[in-house]
Design an enzyme around this catalytic site. Structure first.
Site, mmCIF file in Angstrom:
data_model
loop_
_atom_site.group_PDB
_atom_site.id
_atom_site.type_symbol
_atom_site.label_atom_id
_atom_site.label_comp_id
_atom_site.label_asym_id
_atom_site.label_seq_id
_atom_site.Cartn_x
_atom_site.Cartn_y
_atom_site.Cartn_z
ATOM 1 N N ARG A 127 24.204 -53.773 -12.164
ATOM 2 C CA ARG A 127 23.918 -52.866 -13.281
ATOM 3 C C ARG A 127 24.486 -53.438 -14.577
ATOM 4 O O ARG A 127 25.694 -53.632 -14.689
ATOM 5 C CB ARG A 127 24.507 -51.483 -12.999
ATOM 6 C CG ARG A 127 23.693 -50.360 -13.619
ATOM 7 C CD ARG A 127 24.390 -49.028 -13.487
ATOM 8 N NE ARG A 127 25.569 -49.014 -14.318
ATOM 9 C CZ ARG A 127 26.675 -48.330 -14.041
ATOM 10 N NH1 ARG A 127 26.766 -47.607 -12.949
ATOM 11 N NH2 ARG A 127 27.719 -48.391 -14.849
ATOM 12 N N HIS A 168 25.614 -46.365 -16.612
ATOM 13 C CA HIS A 168 24.840 -45.553 -15.667
ATOM 14 C C HIS A 168 23.834 -44.682 -16.424
ATOM 15 O O HIS A 168 22.685 -44.541 -16.046
ATOM 16 C CB HIS A 168 25.811 -44.670 -14.866
ATOM 17 C CG HIS A 168 25.148 -43.580 -14.095
ATOM 18 N ND1 HIS A 168 24.450 -43.824 -12.935
ATOM 19 C CD2 HIS A 168 25.058 -42.230 -14.316
ATOM 20 C CE1 HIS A 168 23.955 -42.672 -12.473
ATOM 21 N NE2 HIS A 168 24.315 -41.703 -13.294
ATOM 22 N N TYR A 225 35.689 -48.898 -16.032
ATOM 23 C CA TYR A 225 35.724 -49.367 -14.637
ATOM 24 C C TYR A 225 35.000 -50.688 -14.385
ATOM 25 O O TYR A 225 35.217 -51.331 -13.378
ATOM 26 C CB TYR A 225 35.139 -48.285 -13.703
ATOM 27 C CG TYR A 225 33.710 -47.868 -14.006
ATOM 28 C CD1 TYR A 225 32.634 -48.600 -13.513
ATOM 29 C CD2 TYR A 225 33.441 -46.744 -14.790
ATOM 30 C CE1 TYR A 225 31.325 -48.224 -13.780
ATOM 31 C CE2 TYR A 225 32.135 -46.368 -15.059
ATOM 32 C CZ TYR A 225 31.082 -47.092 -14.557
ATOM 33 O OH TYR A 225 29.803 -46.731 -14.832
HETATM 34 C C1 LIG Z 1 23.171 -34.978 -4.072
HETATM 35 C C2 LIG Z 1 23.810 -35.520 -5.336
HETATM 36 N N1 LIG Z 1 25.133 -35.785 -5.348
HETATM 37 C C3 LIG Z 1 25.709 -36.287 -6.473
HETATM 38 C C4 LIG Z 1 24.959 -36.494 -7.604
HETATM 39 C C5 LIG Z 1 25.622 -37.053 -8.864
HETATM 40 N N2 LIG Z 1 25.154 -38.440 -9.091
HETATM 41 C C6 LIG Z 1 24.219 -38.715 -10.017
HETATM 42 S S1 LIG Z 1 23.850 -40.339 -10.073
HETATM 43 C C7 LIG Z 1 24.954 -40.706 -8.848
HETATM 44 C C8 LIG Z 1 25.140 -42.130 -8.388
HETATM 45 C C9 LIG Z 1 23.986 -42.646 -7.595
HETATM 46 O O1 LIG Z 1 24.113 -44.031 -7.431
HETATM 47 P P1 LIG Z 1 22.998 -44.897 -6.767
HETATM 48 O O2 LIG Z 1 22.422 -44.180 -5.591
HETATM 49 O O3 LIG Z 1 23.577 -46.222 -6.526
HETATM 50 O O4 LIG Z 1 21.833 -44.966 -7.853
HETATM 51 P P2 LIG Z 1 21.875 -45.636 -9.323
HETATM 52 O O5 LIG Z 1 22.280 -44.524 -10.259
HETATM 53 O O6 LIG Z 1 22.851 -46.749 -9.321
HETATM 54 O O7 LIG Z 1 20.478 -46.099 -9.594
HETATM 55 C C10 LIG Z 1 25.616 -39.550 -8.427
HETATM 56 C C11 LIG Z 1 26.647 -39.524 -7.379
HETATM 57 C C12 LIG Z 1 23.585 -36.186 -7.545
HETATM 58 N N3 LIG Z 1 22.774 -36.374 -8.591
HETATM 59 N N4 LIG Z 1 23.035 -35.706 -6.398
#
Ligand SMILES: Cc1ncc(C[n+]2csc(CCOP(=O)(O)OP(=O)(O)O)c2C)c(N)n1
Ligand SMILES: [Mg+2]
Length: 353
Positions: A254, A258, A267
């Site tokens: 990334r 985010h 971080y």
């Molecule tokens: C069920 C759920 N738990 C927590 C969140 C909060 N949340 C939003 S984005 C994220 C990280 C997801 O990371 P990843 O699956 O690696 O996808 P990326 O954002 O890196 O594309 C989290 C924990 C959420 N949206 N849905």
């Protein structure tokens, strides 16, 4: 006894670098290569303009997908129009590659009802914000297509963090057991907000998780649009010919926050981010096209100008949408709405003036 093989660990690549030469992809011509370039530039422009619009207060919090374009465009170019796309928030603008106007996606990020579309208009499901909950939906749709004797397949996009969610495992197992025509596309950008991959799993690769379900897996360089295309094409062919799901682990890093609400300086390793920016996916693909002599001094700026103009028109159209009726907040929630809804709505209208 069932036999499963460890997922192939090496990353598939097509676009070369200082050490490895470029290679060609079978069945791909100049027209295809330029179409793919147009899609990459459209997504890149959408993303960069959206960050600007956010800073100008014209869209809300926005999940940046800078350097994820190769994963998105490379895979969509391996699909037929009949195939269904299940995006997460990271692929919010993927519908643009199916002819969805930018104003629709911009409206979504403005929290306006004009940002919701009828999925069957584009065969693109709603943008999924809860992590991984769309994986079982995609598995179910794919299975349904198979039961009906239709040839369409589905692709679900999710991140590295999503592979720790129950819904991912349920969807993957269901698709495997039902031999559903599904592509499980994992964007492994190595971060789930501030959680690094090494804190996410003890598995050596995310592709190894597929082995537990008897699903074949491919690991691919997620910043190489053509390697992504080739891997997805294979997965789609397997699905369409009745061989069931495939897991694709597309590995990148990334290179942006985010989302616009995130401060990764708390971080992330800034040096590593800088390195990744140097080999970002649109520039790498541009280099490949130039080496083939397919991109001259006029074509690239012309495509960029086209995409920028689309975004200009898109934000103007999104901002021209009339304010939504607050009554929408109360509709479709209950078959028999509680009596208090009437006075609640009156109060809301009074507050909103
Ligand atoms: C069920 C759920 N738990 C927590 C969140 C909060 N949340 C939003 S984005 C994220 C990280 C997801 O990371 P990843 O699956 O690696 O996808 P990326 O954002 O890196 O594309 C989290 C924990 C959420 N949206 N849905
Ligand atoms: Mg991630």
């Amino acid at each position: 006894m069932a036999q499963v093989l460890p997922a192939r660990r090496d990353l598939r690549r097509v676009i070369g670098d200082d050490e490895t030469p470029d290679r060609e992809v079978d069945g791909v011509d100049a027209r295809f290569l330029l179409d793919l370039y147009r899609s990459l530039v459209l997504l890149r422009t959408y993303d960069e303009r959206s960050v600007v619009y956010h800073r100008q207060g014209r869209v809300g919090t926005y999940a940046i997908f800078w350097n994820h374009e190769a994963m998105q465009a490379g895979s969509v170019h391996a699909l037929e129009d009949e195939d269904w796309i299940f995006p997460s928030y990271r692929e919010s603008a993927i519908g643009l590659l199916r002819g969805m106007p930018p104003s629709t996606v911009l409206s979504w990020w403005r929290g306006h009802p004009a940002g919701w579309w009828n999925p069957s208009d584009y065969n693109v499901a709603s943008i999924c914000v809860p992590i991984a909950t769309h994986v079982p939906h995609a598995a179910g749709l794919a299975w349904g297509k198979k039961l009906r004797g239709e040839s369409a397949v589905a692709i679900a996009y999710f991140g590295d963090g999503a592979t720790s969610e129950g819904a991912f495992h349920e969807g993957a197992n269901f698709a495997a057991v039902m031999n559903a025509p599904l592509v499980l596309f994992c964007n492994n950008n190595q971060w789930a907000i501030s959680t690094p991959l090494e804190a996410q799993t003890r598995a050596e690769t995310l592709a190894d998780k597929a082995v537990g379900y008897g699903i074949p897996a491919i690991r691919v360089d997620g910043t190489d649009a053509l390697a992504v295309f080739e891997a997805t094409r294979e997965a789609v062919e397997r699905a369409r010919s009745g061989e069931g799901p495939t897991f694709i682990e597309a590995v990148s890093y990334r290179a942006a926050p985010h989302a616009t609400a995130d401060d990764p300086s708390a971080y992330i390793d800034a040096e590593r981010v800088e390195e990744e920016k140097q080999r970002e996916c649109v520039g790498r693909y541009e280099g490949y096209l130039r080496r083939l002599g397919l991109l001259d001094e006029e074509t690239a700026p012309g495509i960029k100008a086209w995409a920028t103009q689309l975004m200009r028109e898109g934000i103007a159209a999104a901002e021209a949408e009339p304010a939504p009726d607050p009554g929408l907040l109360f509709e479709h929630a209950f078959v028999d709405p509680p009596a208090s809804f009437g006075s609640d709505l009156d109060d809301l209208r009074r507050i909103l003036g």
